[in-house]
Design an enzyme around this catalytic site. Structure first.
Site, PDB file in Angstrom:
ATOM      1  N   TYR A  85       0.837  -1.197   0.000  1.00 28.03           N
ATOM      2  CA  TYR A  85       0.000   0.000   0.000  1.00 28.03           C
ATOM      3  C   TYR A  85       0.876   1.252   0.000  1.00 28.03           C
ATOM      4  O   TYR A  85       0.578   2.234  -0.676  1.00 28.03           O
ATOM      5  CB  TYR A  85      -0.933   0.020   1.216  1.00 28.03           C
ATOM      6  CG  TYR A  85      -1.962   1.132   1.107  1.00 28.03           C
ATOM      7  CD1 TYR A  85      -3.198   0.888   0.523  1.00 28.03           C
ATOM      8  CD2 TYR A  85      -1.680   2.427   1.540  1.00 28.03           C
ATOM      9  CE1 TYR A  85      -4.124   1.907   0.372  1.00 28.03           C
ATOM     10  CE2 TYR A  85      -2.591   3.451   1.396  1.00 28.03           C
ATOM     11  CZ  TYR A  85      -3.823   3.189   0.820  1.00 28.03           C
ATOM     12  OH  TYR A  85      -4.734   4.196   0.661  1.00 28.03           O
ATOM     13  N   PHE A 137      -7.538  21.289 -24.856  1.00 28.05           N
ATOM     14  CA  PHE A 137      -7.823  19.864 -24.957  1.00 28.05           C
ATOM     15  C   PHE A 137      -9.038  19.596 -24.065  1.00 28.05           C
ATOM     16  O   PHE A 137      -9.199  20.229 -23.024  1.00 28.05           O
ATOM     17  CB  PHE A 137      -6.638  18.968 -24.553  1.00 28.05           C
ATOM     18  CG  PHE A 137      -6.980  17.527 -24.800  1.00 28.05           C
ATOM     19  CD1 PHE A 137      -7.080  17.050 -26.091  1.00 28.05           C
ATOM     20  CD2 PHE A 137      -7.291  16.677 -23.747  1.00 28.05           C
ATOM     21  CE1 PHE A 137      -7.486  15.744 -26.336  1.00 28.05           C
ATOM     22  CE2 PHE A 137      -7.692  15.373 -23.990  1.00 28.05           C
ATOM     23  CZ  PHE A 137      -7.788  14.904 -25.292  1.00 28.05           C
ATOM     24  N   THR A 138      -9.870  18.644 -24.499  1.00 20.87           N
ATOM     25  CA  THR A 138     -11.178  18.442 -23.859  1.00 20.87           C
ATOM     26  C   THR A 138     -11.091  18.307 -22.335  1.00 20.87           C
ATOM     27  O   THR A 138     -11.668  19.105 -21.599  1.00 20.87           O
ATOM     28  CB  THR A 138     -11.859  17.202 -24.458  1.00 20.87           C
ATOM     29  OG1 THR A 138     -10.943  16.106 -24.409  1.00 20.87           O
ATOM     30  CG2 THR A 138     -12.254  17.444 -25.904  1.00 20.87           C
ATOM     31  N   ASP A 228       1.778  20.011 -20.595  1.00 19.53           N
ATOM     32  CA  ASP A 228       1.081  18.739 -20.793  1.00 19.53           C
ATOM     33  C   ASP A 228       2.058  17.886 -21.610  1.00 19.53           C
ATOM     34  O   ASP A 228       2.202  18.064 -22.820  1.00 19.53           O
ATOM     35  CB  ASP A 228      -0.228  18.962 -21.545  1.00 19.53           C
ATOM     36  CG  ASP A 228      -0.989  17.655 -21.782  1.00 19.53           C
ATOM     37  OD1 ASP A 228      -0.364  16.579 -21.726  1.00 19.53           O
ATOM     38  OD2 ASP A 228      -2.207  17.716 -22.028  1.00 19.53           O
ATOM     39  N   LYS A 271       0.012   7.332 -23.502  1.00 18.15           N
ATOM     40  CA  LYS A 271       0.433   7.645 -24.869  1.00 18.15           C
ATOM     41  C   LYS A 271       1.933   7.347 -25.012  1.00 18.15           C
ATOM     42  O   LYS A 271       2.323   6.196 -25.120  1.00 18.15           O
ATOM     43  CB  LYS A 271       0.117   9.102 -25.200  1.00 18.15           C
ATOM     44  CG  LYS A 271      -1.361   9.356 -25.501  1.00 18.15           C
ATOM     45  CD  LYS A 271      -2.207   9.435 -24.273  1.00 18.15           C
ATOM     46  CE  LYS A 271      -3.562  10.049 -24.528  1.00 18.15           C
ATOM     47  NZ  LYS A 271      -4.387  10.040 -23.308  1.00 18.15           N
ATOM     48  N   ARG A 395     -13.336  14.909 -33.963  1.00 20.59           N
ATOM     49  CA  ARG A 395     -12.646  15.985 -33.255  1.00 20.59           C
ATOM     50  C   ARG A 395     -13.114  17.298 -33.889  1.00 20.59           C
ATOM     51  O   ARG A 395     -12.376  17.970 -34.600  1.00 20.59           O
ATOM     52  CB  ARG A 395     -11.117  15.845 -33.374  1.00 20.59           C
ATOM     53  CG  ARG A 395     -10.557  14.570 -32.799  1.00 20.59           C
ATOM     54  CD  ARG A 395     -10.303  14.593 -31.297  1.00 20.59           C
ATOM     55  NE  ARG A 395     -11.497  14.491 -30.476  1.00 20.59           N
ATOM     56  CZ  ARG A 395     -11.473  14.439 -29.146  1.00 20.59           C
ATOM     57  NH1 ARG A 395     -10.343  14.494 -28.471  1.00 20.59           N
ATOM     58  NH2 ARG A 395     -12.579  14.349 -28.453  1.00 20.59           N
ATOM     59  N   PHE A 462     -18.981  14.264 -26.242  1.00 16.15           N
ATOM     60  CA  PHE A 462     -18.606  13.397 -27.365  1.00 16.15           C
ATOM     61  C   PHE A 462     -18.515  11.926 -26.984  1.00 16.15           C
ATOM     62  O   PHE A 462     -18.717  11.053 -27.812  1.00 16.15           O
ATOM     63  CB  PHE A 462     -17.264  13.855 -27.959  1.00 16.15           C
ATOM     64  CG  PHE A 462     -16.184  13.990 -26.928  1.00 16.15           C
ATOM     65  CD1 PHE A 462     -16.014  15.175 -26.240  1.00 16.15           C
ATOM     66  CD2 PHE A 462     -15.364  12.919 -26.618  1.00 16.15           C
ATOM     67  CE1 PHE A 462     -15.035  15.297 -25.258  1.00 16.15           C
ATOM     68  CE2 PHE A 462     -14.384  13.030 -25.650  1.00 16.15           C
ATOM     69  CZ  PHE A 462     -14.223  14.227 -24.958  1.00 16.15           C
TER      70      PHE A 462
HETATM   71  C1  P70 Z   1      -6.873  10.777 -26.783  1.00 16.87           C
HETATM   72  C2  P70 Z   1      -6.730  10.640 -25.291  1.00 16.87           C
HETATM   73  C3  P70 Z   1      -5.940  12.174 -23.603  1.00 16.87           C
HETATM   74  C4  P70 Z   1      -5.197  13.355 -23.212  1.00 16.87           C
HETATM   75  C5  P70 Z   1      -4.458  14.098 -24.169  1.00 16.87           C
HETATM   76  C6  P70 Z   1      -3.772  15.245 -23.766  1.00 16.87           C
HETATM   77  C7  P70 Z   1      -2.980  16.049 -24.742  1.00 16.87           C
HETATM   78  C8  P70 Z   1      -4.502  14.941 -21.566  1.00 16.87           C
HETATM   79  C9  P70 Z   1      -5.227  13.795 -21.897  1.00 16.87           C
HETATM   80  C10 P70 Z   1      -6.009  13.097 -20.831  1.00 16.87           C
HETATM   81  C11 P70 Z   1      -7.970  10.119 -24.608  1.00 16.87           C
HETATM   82  C12 P70 Z   1      -9.126  11.011 -24.803  1.00 16.87           C
HETATM   83  C13 P70 Z   1      -9.447  11.940 -23.831  1.00 16.87           C
HETATM   84  C14 P70 Z   1     -10.518  12.783 -24.035  1.00 16.87           C
HETATM   85  C15 P70 Z   1     -11.229  12.701 -25.205  1.00 16.87           C
HETATM   86  C16 P70 Z   1     -10.951  11.738 -26.137  1.00 16.87           C
HETATM   87  C17 P70 Z   1      -9.900  10.903 -25.936  1.00 16.87           C
HETATM   88  N1  P70 Z   1      -6.221  11.889 -24.795  1.00 16.87           N
HETATM   89  N2  P70 Z   1      -3.815  15.628 -22.483  1.00 16.87           N
HETATM   90  O1  P70 Z   1      -7.429   9.846 -27.370  1.00 16.87           O
HETATM   91  O2  P70 Z   1      -5.367  11.932 -20.490  1.00 16.87           O
HETATM   92  O3  P70 Z   1      -6.981  10.122 -21.154  1.00 16.87           O
HETATM   93  O4  P70 Z   1      -5.070   9.660 -19.602  1.00 16.87           O
HETATM   94  O5  P70 Z   1      -6.998  10.997 -18.829  1.00 16.87           O
HETATM   95  O6  P70 Z   1      -4.414  13.726 -25.448  1.00 16.87           O
HETATM   96  O7  P70 Z   1      -6.389  11.747 -27.370  1.00 16.87           O
HETATM   97  P1  P70 Z   1      -6.160  10.607 -19.984  1.00 16.87           P
END
Ligand code: P70
Length: 470
Positions: A85, A137-138, A228, A271, A395, A462
């Protein structure tokens, strides 16, 4: 050469071919269901590729996130998981790998990227503060907004133009950043949120010169700069290939030089780092680290595991070291380029230059007959699935969501369908099949109609929105 009508891809481009720096030890069978089955599956999924069952997908290019193939060494590392742990040895290995390759002092593991985004946003943003960034980013923007921040896009204009050939379309526009600082005052800027590469712009890189200039400007105003780092290794490859003076530098050195310009970083290790799950937050400020270390136990888990098993942290530590190897990064980015060059050659509209992790089809130019309210990128994702079971991701207007104040759709300039390439998973033959499927959809473009949105959830719509054919 002309007496040999069949040529390898390398020969066609007038060079020797490259090959992946690995061979395959274990395989996972693929299956393609028939057209009637795909019609049924897509309708059941509300024309949203996120809602398809993976068993109904043939080639899965939804994302490069958590979909990479681990190496034999990573799998071996999994067996050395120390599932304590507290104080797992794998945490210390991870900390050492991050310190060595990214250079930050203090490390907080998280279950994935958005866990880290949540923590940094809660700790570093005061309600009403601005968070300038190189395109949204989303998940990043959502966490910044949930913490009371106001995201401001300060990326260069070229990033919003899918046809601009600028080599570093991820760069921050210093004029835009400076204007924001002047207008709102440095105290009202939480931090600068810099991503390398920029996902929503098409996987476009940030130059070393740009991060250094941003560093100089932010330092002058006492503003923090956070990175990021999700696809920063791929960004380092573009610097190596395209920026003066970096061709003879290893990716690992470029990565360090870039990170050294920043105060901290968050990471989705799913990634670049070649793992199926994991993330982290790393920072140089001891005081801020104390706060983060305290908050992580509320939302993720103790500060030496952050929601991860020991074995996951070990796979991540090994994956980080593998991810910065030059031959790995080259073959990864070159595979993406291979697909992109094929499509470009056939005059199919894609975002140029070709980015690091994906090909982004320009759905506006693909379907000029559709308005953005008919969801061209979502439509194209549906058509690709129907053609031969390829899964891609919208996207565009759906991903951009709604303005929290007005409730209207955000209407991004970019209306894209992403073909995202997992690392070390598919071969060149898969890329050929994908290219031919995109071509088939393109040839059928005049007959394609759009979609109607019939359901959307409140957050990150989405993922779960549903559509119908009108
Ligand atoms: C994608 C994934 C995640 C992502 C990223 C960047 C530049 C942070 C994150 C978050 C997964 C994804 C996420 C949201 C919408 C669609 C797809 N991207 N910064 O496919 O990381 O997913 O580990 O929480 O690209 O691009 P995590």
């Amino acid at each position: 050469m002309s007496e040999h009508p069949l040529q390898t891809m390398g020969q066609q481009s007038g060079r020797r071919s490259w090959a992946e720096p690995w061979k395959i030890k274990m395989v996972e069978p693929l299956r393609m269901i028939d057209r009637a089955g795909r019609e049924r599956a897509l309708a059941e999924a509300g024309f949203n590729t996120f809602l398809l069952k993976s068993d109904d997908v043939y080639i899965d290019l939804l994302t490069d996130s958590g979909t990479s193939a681990m190496s034999d060494r990573q799998w071996a590392g999994m067996m050395t998981g120390d599932e304590a742990y507290a104080g797992s040895r794998n945490y210390y290995n991870l900390e050492a790998a991050i310190r060595k390759h990214y250079g930050y002092r203090y490390v907080v593991p998280t279950h994935q990227g958005r866990g880290a985004e949540h923590l940094i946003s809660q700790v570093a943003i005061r309600r009403g503060q601005y968070v300038p960034g190189n395109m949204y980013f989303t998940t990043t923007r959502l966490h910044q907004e949930l913490a009371g921040g106001i995201f401001v896009d300060v990326i260069v204009d070229e990033a919003h133009d899918p046809q601009s050939q600028a080599p570093f379309k991820g760069n921050i526009d210093l004029g835009k950043l400076e204007a924001l600082i002047e207008r709102e005052g440095a105290a009202n800027i939480a931090y600068v949120s810099l991503a390398g590469t920029v996902n929503m712009a098409g996987g476009q890189p940030v130059s070393m010169a740009n991060v250094k200039a941003v560093r100089a400007l932010t330092a002058q105003h006492g503003i923090r700069l956070y990175l990021d780092a999700t696809r920063m290794v791929e960004n380092a490859f573009f610097i190596q290939q395209q920026e003066d003076g970096y061709l003879d530098q290893p990716i690992a050195a470029i990565l360090r030089e870039f990170c050294d310009q920043t105060d901290g970083a968050w990471m989705s290790a799913k990634k670049d780092s070649l793992v199926n799950i994991g993330g982290w937050l790393a920072i140089n400020d001891a005081g801020l680290f104390e706060e983060l270390r305290n908050l992580v136990v509320v939302y993720e888990g103790l500060h030496t595991y952050g929601g991860l098993a020991g074995r996951d942290m070990e796979a991540m530590a090994i994956g980080i070291a593998e991810s910065v190897q030059d031959d790995h990064v080259r073959s990864r980015v070159e595979q993406v380029r291979y697909l992109g060059e094929l499509l470009s050659e056939w005059q199919i509209p894609i975002v140029r230059p070709i980015g690091g992790h994906a090909i982004f089809l320009d759905a506006r130019r693909f379907y000029p007959q559709l308005s953005q309210d008919q969801f061209p990128a979502q439509t194209l994702a549906a058509e690709l699935y129907l053609d031969c079971g390829i899964r891609s991701m919208e996207r565009g207007i759906v991903s951009a969501g709604r303005d929290p104040k007005t409730g209207d759709h955000h209407r991004p300039k970019l209306e894209l369908t992403r073909l995202t390439i997992p690392r070390r998973v598919y071969t060149q033959a898969h890329m050929d099949v994908v290219a031919e499927s995109v071509l088939a959809a393109y040839q059928n473009r005049d007959r394609t109609r759009g979609l109607k949105l019939v359901y959307e959830p409140k957050y990150l719509r989405f993922f779960q929105a549903r559509f119908e054919r009108p």
